[in-house]
Scaffold this motif. Structure first.
Motif, PDB file in Angstrom:
ATOM      1  N   GLY A  25       0.814  -1.211   0.000  1.00  0.00           N
ATOM      2  CA  GLY A  25       0.000   0.000   0.000  1.00  0.00           C
ATOM      3  C   GLY A  25       0.844   1.256   0.000  1.00  0.00           C
ATOM      4  N   LYS A  26       1.939   1.237   0.774  1.00  0.00           N
ATOM      5  CA  LYS A  26       2.842   2.395   0.803  1.00  0.00           C
ATOM      6  C   LYS A  26       3.472   2.602  -0.571  1.00  0.00           C
ATOM      7  N   LEU A  27       3.892   1.503  -1.203  1.00  0.00           N
ATOM      8  CA  LEU A  27       4.479   1.593  -2.534  1.00  0.00           C
ATOM      9  C   LEU A  27       3.453   2.100  -3.540  1.00  0.00           C
ATOM     10  N   LEU A  28       2.235   1.593  -3.473  1.00  0.00           N
ATOM     11  CA  LEU A  28       1.175   2.028  -4.376  1.00  0.00           C
ATOM     12  C   LEU A  28       0.974   3.538  -4.272  1.00  0.00           C
ATOM     13  N   GLY A  29       0.856   4.036  -3.058  1.00  0.00           N
ATOM     14  CA  GLY A  29       0.669   5.474  -2.859  1.00  0.00           C
ATOM     15  C   GLY A  29       1.842   6.280  -3.382  1.00  0.00           C
ATOM     16  N   ALA A  30       3.050   5.813  -3.110  1.00  0.00           N
ATOM     17  CA  ALA A  30       4.248   6.529  -3.565  1.00  0.00           C
ATOM     18  C   ALA A  30       4.337   6.550  -5.087  1.00  0.00           C
ATOM     19  N   LEU A  94     -13.485  -3.041 -17.716  1.00  0.00           N
ATOM     20  CA  LEU A  94     -12.360  -2.663 -18.571  1.00  0.00           C
ATOM     21  C   LEU A  94     -11.508  -3.916 -18.768  1.00  0.00           C
ATOM     22  N   ASP A  95     -12.022  -4.826 -19.584  1.00  0.00           N
ATOM     23  CA  ASP A  95     -11.354  -6.112 -19.783  1.00  0.00           C
ATOM     24  C   ASP A  95      -9.915  -5.953 -20.238  1.00  0.00           C
ATOM     25  N   GLY A  96      -9.642  -4.922 -21.025  1.00  0.00           N
ATOM     26  CA  GLY A  96      -8.296  -4.705 -21.530  1.00  0.00           C
ATOM     27  C   GLY A  96      -7.269  -4.496 -20.430  1.00  0.00           C
ATOM     28  N   PHE A  97      -7.697  -3.966 -19.283  1.00  0.00           N
ATOM     29  CA  PHE A  97      -6.737  -3.763 -18.194  1.00  0.00           C
ATOM     30  C   PHE A  97      -6.172  -5.101 -17.724  1.00  0.00           C
ATOM     31  N   GLY A  98      -7.056  -6.039 -17.386  1.00  0.00           N
ATOM     32  CA  GLY A  98      -6.589  -7.341 -16.913  1.00  0.00           C
ATOM     33  C   GLY A  98      -5.780  -8.072 -17.964  1.00  0.00           C
ATOM     34  N   GLU A  99      -6.231  -7.980 -19.212  1.00  0.00           N
ATOM     35  CA  GLU A  99      -5.506  -8.628 -20.308  1.00  0.00           C
ATOM     36  C   GLU A  99      -4.104  -8.045 -20.448  1.00  0.00           C
ATOM     37  N   ALA A 100      -4.011  -6.724 -20.438  1.00  0.00           N
ATOM     38  CA  ALA A 100      -2.711  -6.069 -20.577  1.00  0.00           C
ATOM     39  C   ALA A 100      -1.818  -6.364 -19.376  1.00  0.00           C
ATOM     40  N   PHE A 101      -2.405  -6.349 -18.180  1.00  0.00           N
ATOM     41  CA  PHE A 101      -1.607  -6.638 -16.988  1.00  0.00           C
ATOM     42  C   PHE A 101      -1.017  -8.051 -17.063  1.00  0.00           C
ATOM     43  N   ARG A 102      -1.847  -9.023 -17.429  1.00  0.00           N
ATOM     44  CA  ARG A 102      -1.345 -10.405 -17.519  1.00  0.00           C
ATOM     45  C   ARG A 102      -0.310 -10.550 -18.629  1.00  0.00           C
ATOM     46  N   ARG A 103      -0.477  -9.829 -19.721  1.00  0.00           N
ATOM     47  CA  ARG A 103       0.501  -9.879 -20.823  1.00  0.00           C
ATOM     48  C   ARG A 103       1.850  -9.350 -20.351  1.00  0.00           C
ATOM     49  N   LEU A 104       1.838  -8.198 -19.690  1.00  0.00           N
ATOM     50  CA  LEU A 104       3.084  -7.634 -19.176  1.00  0.00           C
ATOM     51  C   LEU A 104       3.678  -8.523 -18.081  1.00  0.00           C
ATOM     52  N   SER A 105       2.832  -9.096 -17.239  1.00  0.00           N
ATOM     53  CA  SER A 105       3.300  -9.988 -16.171  1.00  0.00           C
ATOM     54  C   SER A 105       3.945 -11.240 -16.750  1.00  0.00           C
ATOM     55  N   TRP A 106       3.409 -11.720 -17.868  1.00  0.00           N
ATOM     56  CA  TRP A 106       3.975 -12.909 -18.516  1.00  0.00           C
ATOM     57  C   TRP A 106       5.453 -12.682 -18.821  1.00  0.00           C
ATOM     58  N   PRO A 135       4.470  -6.316  -4.455  1.00  0.00           N
ATOM     59  CA  PRO A 135       5.040  -5.009  -4.792  1.00  0.00           C
ATOM     60  C   PRO A 135       5.498  -4.924  -6.254  1.00  0.00           C
ATOM     61  N   LYS A 136       6.045  -6.009  -6.792  1.00  0.00           N
ATOM     62  CA  LYS A 136       6.469  -5.994  -8.200  1.00  0.00           C
ATOM     63  C   LYS A 136       5.273  -5.821  -9.121  1.00  0.00           C
ATOM     64  N   ALA A 137       4.149  -6.450  -8.785  1.00  0.00           N
ATOM     65  CA  ALA A 137       2.939  -6.313  -9.594  1.00  0.00           C
ATOM     66  C   ALA A 137       2.396  -4.892  -9.511  1.00  0.00           C
ATOM     67  N   VAL A 138       2.433  -4.311  -8.319  1.00  0.00           N
ATOM     68  CA  VAL A 138       1.974  -2.931  -8.127  1.00  0.00           C
ATOM     69  C   VAL A 138       2.820  -1.988  -8.971  1.00  0.00           C
ATOM     70  N   GLU A 139       4.132  -2.157  -8.910  1.00  0.00           N
ATOM     71  CA  GLU A 139       5.032  -1.290  -9.676  1.00  0.00           C
ATOM     72  C   GLU A 139       4.777  -1.426 -11.182  1.00  0.00           C
ATOM     73  N   LEU A 140       4.660  -2.651 -11.653  1.00  0.00           N
ATOM     74  CA  LEU A 140       4.396  -2.890 -13.067  1.00  0.00           C
ATOM     75  C   LEU A 140       3.102  -2.218 -13.503  1.00  0.00           C
ATOM     76  N   ALA A 141       2.044  -2.415 -12.727  1.00  0.00           N
ATOM     77  CA  ALA A 141       0.735  -1.866 -13.091  1.00  0.00           C
ATOM     78  C   ALA A 141       0.733  -0.344 -13.108  1.00  0.00           C
ATOM     79  N   VAL A 142       1.320   0.274 -12.092  1.00  0.00           N
ATOM     80  CA  VAL A 142       1.288   1.741 -12.026  1.00  0.00           C
ATOM     81  C   VAL A 142       2.157   2.352 -13.117  1.00  0.00           C
TER      82      VAL A 142
END
Length: 179
Positions: A25-30, A94-106, A135-142
């Motif tokens: 949460g701290k990382l997300l806010g920052a 916003l289906d594209g968000f989850g799709e894009a997140f999983r693509r980048l996570s892959w 935290p890595k997922a939060v950083e990637l998404a933001v």
């Protein structure tokens, strides 16, 4: 709409974290602040769908944010119920968000990316985004998704931006001028 005018409330969903040890949460806010958004509030909630739905309703009713970003509870473990809590609230997904997140996570973690149920949608004119707790997922998404599109998404979801809104607004002004 500019990033600096977008108000974001953040929520961490965890049965074990507190405000003191909520690193995700701290990382997300920052990260959101670094991206130019105004973080208006943060809370840690137990992973109970009713608590998440109540928090979203309270934020929406108060008008204290334009977007809500959550972290945690998006996996497939028995207590991961963020998606189930949010899905009935979404007026638009916003289906594209989850799709894009999983693509980048892959690219970052390989096939385990398919186990994420990161999601986004619109609830009462607010953009709501659910991220994993890592935290890595939060950083990637933001950095890769939220930062580049949130201001535009908020403008569209709130009816304050986009092609259709401008034309409707111009039409209303012309009609008003004609009397």
């Amino acid at each position: 709409m500019s990033r600096s005018t977008v108000r974001v409330a953040t929520l961490t969903l965890s049965d074990t974290r507190t405000l003191d040890d909520d690193e995700g949460g701290k990382l997300l806010g920052a990260l959101l602040t670094s991206a130019g958004f105004a973080v208006t509030s943060h809370a840690v909630l137990r992973e109970e769908p009713e608590l998440l739905r109540a928090a979203i309703e309270q934020i929406a009713s108060a008008g204290s944010a334009d977007a809500i970003v959550t972290t945690g509870g998006t996996g497939i473990a028995p207590r991961d119920r963020t998606f189930e809590a949010l899905a009935p609230l979404f007026e638009k997904t916003l289906d594209g968000f989850g799709e894009a997140f999983r693509r980048l996570s892959w690219d970052a973690i390989g096939p385990n990316a398919i186990l994420s149920r990161a999601a986004a949608g619109v609830v009462r004119g607010l953009v709501v985004i659910a991220l994993p707790g890592s935290p890595k997922a939060v950083e990637l998404a933001v950095t890769q998704l939220i930062g580049p599109v949130l201001a535009h998404a908020v403008a569209l979801a709130s009816g304050k931006g986009g092609h259709h809104h401008r034309h409707a607004q111009e039409h209303a002004q012309e009609k008003e001028q004609r009397g």
